[in-house]
Motif scaffolding. Structure first.
Motif, PDB file in Angstrom:
ATOM      1  N   ASP A 127       7.295  -4.753   0.864  1.00 38.68           N
ATOM      2  CA  ASP A 127       7.894  -3.939  -0.050  1.00 38.68           C
ATOM      3  C   ASP A 127       8.040  -2.629   0.932  1.00 38.68           C
ATOM      4  O   ASP A 127       7.568  -2.348   2.086  1.00 38.68           O
ATOM      5  CB  ASP A 127       7.512  -3.660  -1.369  1.00 38.68           C
ATOM      6  CG  ASP A 127       6.193  -2.948  -1.517  1.00 38.68           C
ATOM      7  OD1 ASP A 127       5.569  -2.616  -0.220  1.00 38.68           O
ATOM      8  OD2 ASP A 127       5.401  -3.306  -2.431  1.00 38.68           O
ATOM      9  N   HIS A 128       8.771  -1.380   0.352  1.00 39.61           N
ATOM     10  CA  HIS A 128       8.678  -0.368   0.964  1.00 39.61           C
ATOM     11  C   HIS A 128       7.342   0.369   1.318  1.00 39.61           C
ATOM     12  O   HIS A 128       7.060   1.093   2.417  1.00 39.61           O
ATOM     13  CB  HIS A 128       9.525   0.736   0.401  1.00 39.61           C
ATOM     14  CG  HIS A 128       9.982   1.824   1.004  1.00 39.61           C
ATOM     15  ND1 HIS A 128      10.983   1.931   2.208  1.00 39.61           N
ATOM     16  CD2 HIS A 128       9.741   3.229   0.960  1.00 39.61           C
ATOM     17  CE1 HIS A 128      11.126   3.235   2.553  1.00 39.61           C
ATOM     18  NE2 HIS A 128      10.400   3.778   1.866  1.00 39.61           N
ATOM     19  N   ASP A 129       6.369   0.113   0.733  1.00 36.37           N
ATOM     20  CA  ASP A 129       4.955   0.614   0.909  1.00 36.37           C
ATOM     21  C   ASP A 129       4.351  -0.148   2.191  1.00 36.37           C
ATOM     22  O   ASP A 129       3.882   0.644   2.980  1.00 36.37           O
ATOM     23  CB  ASP A 129       4.139   0.693  -0.279  1.00 36.37           C
ATOM     24  CG  ASP A 129       4.386   1.192  -1.696  1.00 36.37           C
ATOM     25  OD1 ASP A 129       4.918   2.325  -0.986  1.00 36.37           O
ATOM     26  OD2 ASP A 129       3.912   0.852  -2.628  1.00 36.37           O
ATOM     27  N   PHE A 130       4.860  -1.316   2.311  1.00 36.99           N
ATOM     28  CA  PHE A 130       4.341  -2.024   3.692  1.00 36.99           C
ATOM     29  C   PHE A 130       5.160  -1.321   4.946  1.00 36.99           C
ATOM     30  O   PHE A 130       4.526  -1.110   5.763  1.00 36.99           O
ATOM     31  CB  PHE A 130       4.830  -3.596   3.532  1.00 36.99           C
ATOM     32  CG  PHE A 130       3.661  -4.285   3.206  1.00 36.99           C
ATOM     33  CD1 PHE A 130       2.607  -4.681   3.924  1.00 36.99           C
ATOM     34  CD2 PHE A 130       3.809  -4.971   1.945  1.00 36.99           C
ATOM     35  CE1 PHE A 130       1.627  -5.347   3.334  1.00 36.99           C
ATOM     36  CE2 PHE A 130       2.739  -5.650   1.611  1.00 36.99           C
ATOM     37  CZ  PHE A 130       1.499  -6.107   2.320  1.00 36.99           C
ATOM     38  N   HIS A 131       6.299  -0.872   4.549  1.00 35.28           N
ATOM     39  CA  HIS A 131       7.212  -0.286   5.574  1.00 35.28           C
ATOM     40  C   HIS A 131       6.165   0.989   6.146  1.00 35.28           C
ATOM     41  O   HIS A 131       6.214   1.103   7.467  1.00 35.28           O
ATOM     42  CB  HIS A 131       8.521   0.086   5.335  1.00 35.28           C
ATOM     43  CG  HIS A 131       9.249  -1.239   4.886  1.00 35.28           C
ATOM     44  ND1 HIS A 131      10.344  -1.092   4.273  1.00 35.28           N
ATOM     45  CD2 HIS A 131       9.175  -2.579   5.296  1.00 35.28           C
ATOM     46  CE1 HIS A 131      10.949  -2.273   3.872  1.00 35.28           C
ATOM     47  NE2 HIS A 131      10.204  -3.154   4.695  1.00 35.28           N
ATOM     48  N   ASN A 132       5.983   1.715   4.990  1.00 30.73           N
ATOM     49  CA  ASN A 132       5.162   2.939   5.144  1.00 30.73           C
ATOM     50  C   ASN A 132       3.712   2.929   5.964  1.00 30.73           C
ATOM     51  O   ASN A 132       3.371   3.454   6.796  1.00 30.73           O
ATOM     52  CB  ASN A 132       5.057   3.918   3.826  1.00 30.73           C
ATOM     53  CG  ASN A 132       6.436   4.485   3.449  1.00 30.73           C
ATOM     54  OD1 ASN A 132       7.334   4.576   4.158  1.00 30.73           O
ATOM     55  ND2 ASN A 132       6.367   4.382   2.277  1.00 30.73           N
ATOM     56  N   PHE A 133       3.126   1.669   5.596  1.00 25.62           N
ATOM     57  CA  PHE A 133       1.828   1.354   6.265  1.00 25.62           C
ATOM     58  C   PHE A 133       2.264   0.885   7.659  1.00 25.62           C
ATOM     59  O   PHE A 133       1.243   1.412   8.452  1.00 25.62           O
ATOM     60  CB  PHE A 133       1.412   0.101   5.473  1.00 25.62           C
ATOM     61  CG  PHE A 133       0.093  -0.213   6.055  1.00 25.62           C
ATOM     62  CD1 PHE A 133      -1.235   0.294   5.638  1.00 25.62           C
ATOM     63  CD2 PHE A 133       0.206  -1.354   7.006  1.00 25.62           C
ATOM     64  CE1 PHE A 133      -2.218  -0.268   6.240  1.00 25.62           C
ATOM     65  CE2 PHE A 133      -1.200  -1.916   7.455  1.00 25.62           C
ATOM     66  CZ  PHE A 133      -2.296  -1.273   7.172  1.00 25.62           C
ATOM     67  N   ALA A 134       3.262   0.261   7.912  1.00 19.17           N
ATOM     68  CA  ALA A 134       3.302  -0.173   9.452  1.00 19.17           C
ATOM     69  C   ALA A 134       3.602   1.057  10.153  1.00 19.17           C
ATOM     70  O   ALA A 134       3.019   1.032  11.350  1.00 19.17           O
ATOM     71  CB  ALA A 134       4.235  -1.140   9.186  1.00 19.17           C
ATOM     72  N   ALA A 135       4.413   2.013   9.682  1.00 18.80           N
ATOM     73  CA  ALA A 135       4.669   3.140  10.361  1.00 18.80           C
ATOM     74  C   ALA A 135       3.522   3.961  10.838  1.00 18.80           C
ATOM     75  O   ALA A 135       3.468   4.649  11.678  1.00 18.80           O
ATOM     76  CB  ALA A 135       5.901   3.987   9.581  1.00 18.80           C
ATOM     77  N   ARG A 136       2.517   3.963   9.695  1.00 22.37           N
ATOM     78  CA  ARG A 136       1.261   4.785  10.360  1.00 22.37           C
ATOM     79  C   ARG A 136       0.424   4.017  10.928  1.00 22.37           C
ATOM     80  O   ARG A 136      -0.482   4.733  11.528  1.00 22.37           O
ATOM     81  CB  ARG A 136       0.716   4.965   8.648  1.00 22.37           C
ATOM     82  CG  ARG A 136       1.462   5.910   7.738  1.00 22.37           C
ATOM     83  CD  ARG A 136       0.642   6.442   6.614  1.00 22.37           C
ATOM     84  NE  ARG A 136      -0.087   5.183   5.789  1.00 22.37           N
ATOM     85  CZ  ARG A 136       0.446   4.603   4.669  1.00 22.37           C
ATOM     86  NH1 ARG A 136       1.590   5.018   4.470  1.00 22.37           N
ATOM     87  NH2 ARG A 136      -0.004   3.791   4.161  1.00 22.37           N
TER      88      ARG A 136
END
Length: 271
Positions: free
Chosen positions: A160-169
């Motif tokens: 989900d979008h939280d995974f996207h943010n995790f990957a970016a970090r």
């Protein structure tokens, strides 16, 4: 449970999502894609006949060069499998829509390599296989430290979008995970170590190790036999179980864990 049933359960169980690298592909798509119902790779694969492939490829290579966390993966892909590197970059260059994210480039390159050559990883030298599972455990621990829900979703290949943010970090971790998988494939091509399928005794050894780490019948049934408990485990327990599984597997005698690791990456290649 009979061996064939356990192998089939392992092939469909939640933990195999770790071994399949599903989480990596999901995580690596990066933020900012929730505006479309279509998965990024579906939009990407719609070829654009008007694009200048040479110019597009040059631009893509500049984007990759600007991501130090991912550059080692692409450099290694180019040196180890130059044909795969060229076909992947050419596909990016002719893909048109969606070819705008270095996170996407990594995810799609990993997917293509896994489909084309992933089975070779089952024949990798022991150290190369160990690194694959060590990195999966590192990702689980990173997720557990941030959000137990994300950790549990990773075990099932969720995104989900939280995974996207995790990957970016966490690009450094995601990039290392991709590179380790590539090195296992390269090792398998060179070493070509034949391994037998896990036996009943192997699974019994793993079950004993899980019991020693405090897991009960329901938890072990979920991990090894694909049984869904009623009610389902909560996110915190699921996340902890995934870590315990990988830690217990790492502690088995080398011949046993290599057979189970080999099966896991073979399932990865056939998924």
């Amino acid at each position: 449970m009979m061996l064939i049933e356990r192998l089939l359960a392992l092939a469909t169980g939640a933990i195999v999502a770790i071994c399949l690298g599903v989480g990596l592909v999901m995580m690596a798509f990066g933020p900012g894609r929730k505006d479309s119902a279509d998965p990024p790779h579906a939009r990407f694969l719609e070829a654009s006949p008007t694009i200048d492939r040479a110019a597009a490829r040059s631009q893509i290579e500049k984007v990759i060069a600007g991501a130090p966390e991912y550059r080692p993966f692409f450099d290694r892909l180019r040196s180890a499998f130059p044909g795969d590197y060229d076909s992947t970059l050419d596909a990016f260059a002719t893909g048109g829509a969606g070819a705008d994210s270095v996170d996407f480039y990594l995810a799609e390159a990993v997917r293509r390599l896994r489909q084309a050559r992933g089975i070779l990883a089952a024949r990798a030298e022991p150290a190369a296989l160990a690194r694959v599972f060590d990195l999966n455990l590192a990702v689980l621990r990173a997720l557990a430290g941030e959000d137990k829900r994300l950790c549990a979703a990773f075990l099932y290949g969720g995104v989900d979008h939280d995974f996207h943010n995790f990957a970016a970090r966490r690009r450094a971790l995601v990039g290392e995970m991709a590179t380790v998988g590539l090195e296992a494939i390269a090792s398998g091509r060179t070493r070509n170590e034949e391994r037998a399928a896990p036996s009943d005794e192997d699974f019994h050894a793993l079950e004993t190790a899980l019991i020693a780490r405090g897991l009960g019948k329901a938890e072990i049934g979920s991990l090894l036999d694909g049984k869904t408990p009623d009610p389902p485990f909560d996110d915190e327990k699921t996340c902890a179980m995934g870590q315990t599984y990988l830690e217990a597997l790492r502690g088995l005698e080398e011949p046993v864990r290599l057979r189970i690791w080999g099966l896991a990456v073979e399932l990865m290649a056939r998924s």
